[in-house]
Design a protein around this motif. Sequence first.
Motif, PDB file in Angstrom:
ATOM      1  N   UNK B 265      33.385  19.939  34.015  1.00  0.00           N
ATOM      2  CA  UNK B 265      34.668  19.779  33.334  1.00  0.00           C
ATOM      3  C   UNK B 265      35.778  20.258  34.266  1.00  0.00           C
ATOM      4  N   UNK B 266      37.022  19.949  33.901  1.00  0.00           N
ATOM      5  CA  UNK B 266      38.138  20.145  34.844  1.00  0.00           C
ATOM      6  C   UNK B 266      38.424  21.600  35.171  1.00  0.00           C
ATOM      7  N   UNK B 267      38.200  22.477  34.177  1.00  0.00           N
ATOM      8  CA  UNK B 267      38.669  23.851  34.355  1.00  0.00           C
ATOM      9  C   UNK B 267      37.677  24.806  33.692  1.00  0.00           C
ATOM     10  N   UNK B 268      37.317  25.880  34.378  1.00  0.00           N
ATOM     11  CA  UNK B 268      36.417  26.869  33.771  1.00  0.00           C
ATOM     12  C   UNK B 268      36.925  28.308  33.938  1.00  0.00           C
ATOM     13  N   UNK B 269      38.107  28.470  34.527  1.00  0.00           N
ATOM     14  CA  UNK B 269      38.715  29.806  34.563  1.00  0.00           C
ATOM     15  C   UNK B 269      40.181  29.712  34.181  1.00  0.00           C
ATOM     16  N   UNK B 270      40.698  30.793  33.617  1.00  0.00           N
ATOM     17  CA  UNK B 270      42.146  30.950  33.521  1.00  0.00           C
ATOM     18  C   UNK B 270      42.413  32.443  33.719  1.00  0.00           C
ATOM     19  N   UNK B 271      43.628  32.863  33.598  1.00  0.00           N
ATOM     20  CA  UNK B 271      43.930  34.277  33.830  1.00  0.00           C
ATOM     21  C   UNK B 271      43.099  35.154  32.896  1.00  0.00           C
ATOM     22  N   UNK B 272      42.273  36.013  33.468  1.00  0.00           N
ATOM     23  CA  UNK B 272      41.475  36.941  32.667  1.00  0.00           C
ATOM     24  C   UNK B 272      40.326  36.307  31.910  1.00  0.00           C
ATOM     25  N   UNK B 273      39.939  35.102  32.292  1.00  0.00           N
ATOM     26  CA  UNK B 273      38.921  34.378  31.521  1.00  0.00           C
ATOM     27  C   UNK B 273      38.015  33.540  32.427  1.00  0.00           C
ATOM     28  N   UNK B 274      36.705  33.632  32.194  1.00  0.00           N
ATOM     29  CA  UNK B 274      35.739  32.826  32.954  1.00  0.00           C
ATOM     30  C   UNK B 274      34.714  32.244  31.977  1.00  0.00           C
ATOM     31  N   UNK B 303      29.895  38.557  40.321  1.00  0.00           N
ATOM     32  CA  UNK B 303      30.380  38.983  41.628  1.00  0.00           C
ATOM     33  C   UNK B 303      31.899  38.855  41.759  1.00  0.00           C
ATOM     34  N   UNK B 304      32.452  37.809  41.136  1.00  0.00           N
ATOM     35  CA  UNK B 304      33.914  37.644  41.182  1.00  0.00           C
ATOM     36  C   UNK B 304      34.593  38.740  40.357  1.00  0.00           C
ATOM     37  N   UNK B 305      33.964  39.131  39.261  1.00  0.00           N
ATOM     38  CA  UNK B 305      34.530  40.219  38.452  1.00  0.00           C
ATOM     39  C   UNK B 305      34.618  41.511  39.269  1.00  0.00           C
ATOM     40  N   UNK B 306      33.559  41.765  40.042  1.00  0.00           N
ATOM     41  CA  UNK B 306      33.539  42.965  40.884  1.00  0.00           C
ATOM     42  C   UNK B 306      34.698  42.909  41.895  1.00  0.00           C
ATOM     43  N   UNK B 307      34.861  41.734  42.492  1.00  0.00           N
ATOM     44  CA  UNK B 307      35.932  41.536  43.466  1.00  0.00           C
ATOM     45  C   UNK B 307      37.310  41.713  42.818  1.00  0.00           C
ATOM     46  N   UNK B 308      37.451  41.138  41.627  1.00  0.00           N
ATOM     47  CA  UNK B 308      38.730  41.209  40.912  1.00  0.00           C
ATOM     48  C   UNK B 308      39.101  42.662  40.622  1.00  0.00           C
ATOM     49  N   UNK B 309      38.087  43.429  40.238  1.00  0.00           N
ATOM     50  CA  UNK B 309      38.316  44.857  39.942  1.00  0.00           C
ATOM     51  C   UNK B 309      38.776  45.602  41.201  1.00  0.00           C
ATOM     52  N   UNK B 310      38.110  45.299  42.328  1.00  0.00           N
ATOM     53  CA  UNK B 310      38.493  45.924  43.603  1.00  0.00           C
ATOM     54  C   UNK B 310      39.946  45.636  43.947  1.00  0.00           C
ATOM     55  N   UNK B 312      42.170  44.612  41.809  1.00  0.00           N
ATOM     56  CA  UNK B 312      43.070  44.899  40.689  1.00  0.00           C
ATOM     57  C   UNK B 312      43.832  43.662  40.245  1.00  0.00           C
ATOM     58  N   UNK B 313      43.273  42.488  40.556  1.00  0.00           N
ATOM     59  CA  UNK B 313      43.930  41.225  40.174  1.00  0.00           C
ATOM     60  C   UNK B 313      42.946  40.363  39.382  1.00  0.00           C
ATOM     61  N   UNK B 314      43.318  40.092  38.127  1.00  0.00           N
ATOM     62  CA  UNK B 314      42.416  39.345  37.244  1.00  0.00           C
ATOM     63  C   UNK B 314      42.961  37.954  36.941  1.00  0.00           C
ATOM     64  N   UNK B 315      43.891  37.523  37.750  1.00  0.00           N
ATOM     65  CA  UNK B 315      44.513  36.216  37.515  1.00  0.00           C
ATOM     66  C   UNK B 315      43.633  35.110  38.099  1.00  0.00           C
ATOM     67  N   UNK B 316      44.020  33.889  37.794  1.00  0.00           N
ATOM     68  CA  UNK B 316      43.318  32.708  38.315  1.00  0.00           C
ATOM     69  C   UNK B 316      43.200  32.779  39.836  1.00  0.00           C
TER      70      UNK B 316
END
Lengths: 57, 392
Positions: B265-274, B303-310, B312-316
């Motif tokens: 499908x076209x999209x599977x993430x948005x800001x703060x959402x996977x 793994x992306x969640x871990x990176x996002x936490x490092x 401090x950016x949870x945006x798309x």
Amino acid sequence: MSVNVNRYKCGYCGACVGVCPEGALELVETWIEVDNTCTGCGICAKICPVGALVVVK
Amino acid sequence: MKERYDVIVVGAGPGGSITAKTCAQGGLDVLLIEKRQEIGDPVRCAEGVGRDALKKHIAPDKRWIAAEVKGSVLIAPDGTQVKMSEDASNPKAGYTLERKVFDRALAQQAAMAGAEVMVKTRATELLRSNGKITGIKAMYMGETRDIKADIVIGADGVESKVGRWGGINTVLKPVDIETCAQFLVSNIDPGDYSKFYLGSNYAPGGYVWVFPKGEHTANVGIGILGSRSGDVRAISLIQRFVDIYMPQAKIVEIVVGGVPVSGPIKQTVSDGLILVGDAARQSDPLTGGGITNAMDAGEMAGNICIKAKEKGDYSVKTLKEYEDKWRATIGKEISKSLQVKNLLIKLSDEQLNQLAHSLDGVDVSKMALPVFLLALFKKNPKLLWELRELFK
């Protein structure tokens, strides 16, 4: 227009929820809930593996 | 339960549990919720899985392996059989799982890695602050509470709502779903191959499967294309199949379900959402298999969640790496499968028979699916011409 779920037939698989264009359906553990955004389009009734949904006018 | 986590995973199927485990192993505070009171039950799946794809994530354990299968037999409408992957050392040989035990083992792994688990807990909406996703509203035992998180993972299956709440269109059209019914039958001897029956007589736009489950039992099921359901139903067709071909069989369980066969499908993430697994429509449109794709995606998402936490950016901006990763791997595979599916559902029974006959004298027994398809294409270039791009 809405849809009636025969709870005695329904296998609570959630397939109907996945195809509902309005997001009007919800699978809650072992039953399907229908909210008032249902337009009675009948897609859920078509794809139900056991035929548990019927559009009501 | 705490009031806030780094990550909340909605849905404790294979995709959700692997996401939660990966996050927890990376030191994140993670909550895994399951709306049912029992993880793994009721099953909505044929339980077939490839051995090597599974082994990447968990060591095989006889507690949740119901049977080992040597390979697959395809059965054409006229009864012609094509046997694949005869060699037991072939990586495509697989297992029939006991999902009720398997799903719990995966959730257990997540728990032991440090994830919190809550069952009978259903997400009812996303929390937002200034338009930003800040967690979920969840109902546990009839009471609703707010739980905060930086990232919400929708691993909530075919009936996913998390994506829709986040503005991602995950609606499946009837042609994008296989509507399925299955019996666990007893009193039969299914052998040690998985069998697939093709053709409109068995399953319009799908197939009938017989997966050995050990101890004289088998999963005997059917998937038909949603667009061809209505006048006929999956449940009545599989009942007819069992009545005709295995009249001695005794039905000890009924399983129903819907399998996404939309392709990417076209999209599977948005800001703060996977989105992960069936919620992201990552199941294979040709085989209907979704377990290992969901587990692969779950690991990528974790793994992306871990990176996002490092960061401090949870945006798309950060989470998009998940999207790129799964599209380059799972996405590629399921796009190919979608092309094959789109052709297969157009073929008449006569043409399916012709394909099966074209393999007379060809040894396909040790071929994995892509090699098999190429062999089939070479023998039937005219019939399969629209698949030519797959073999470049």
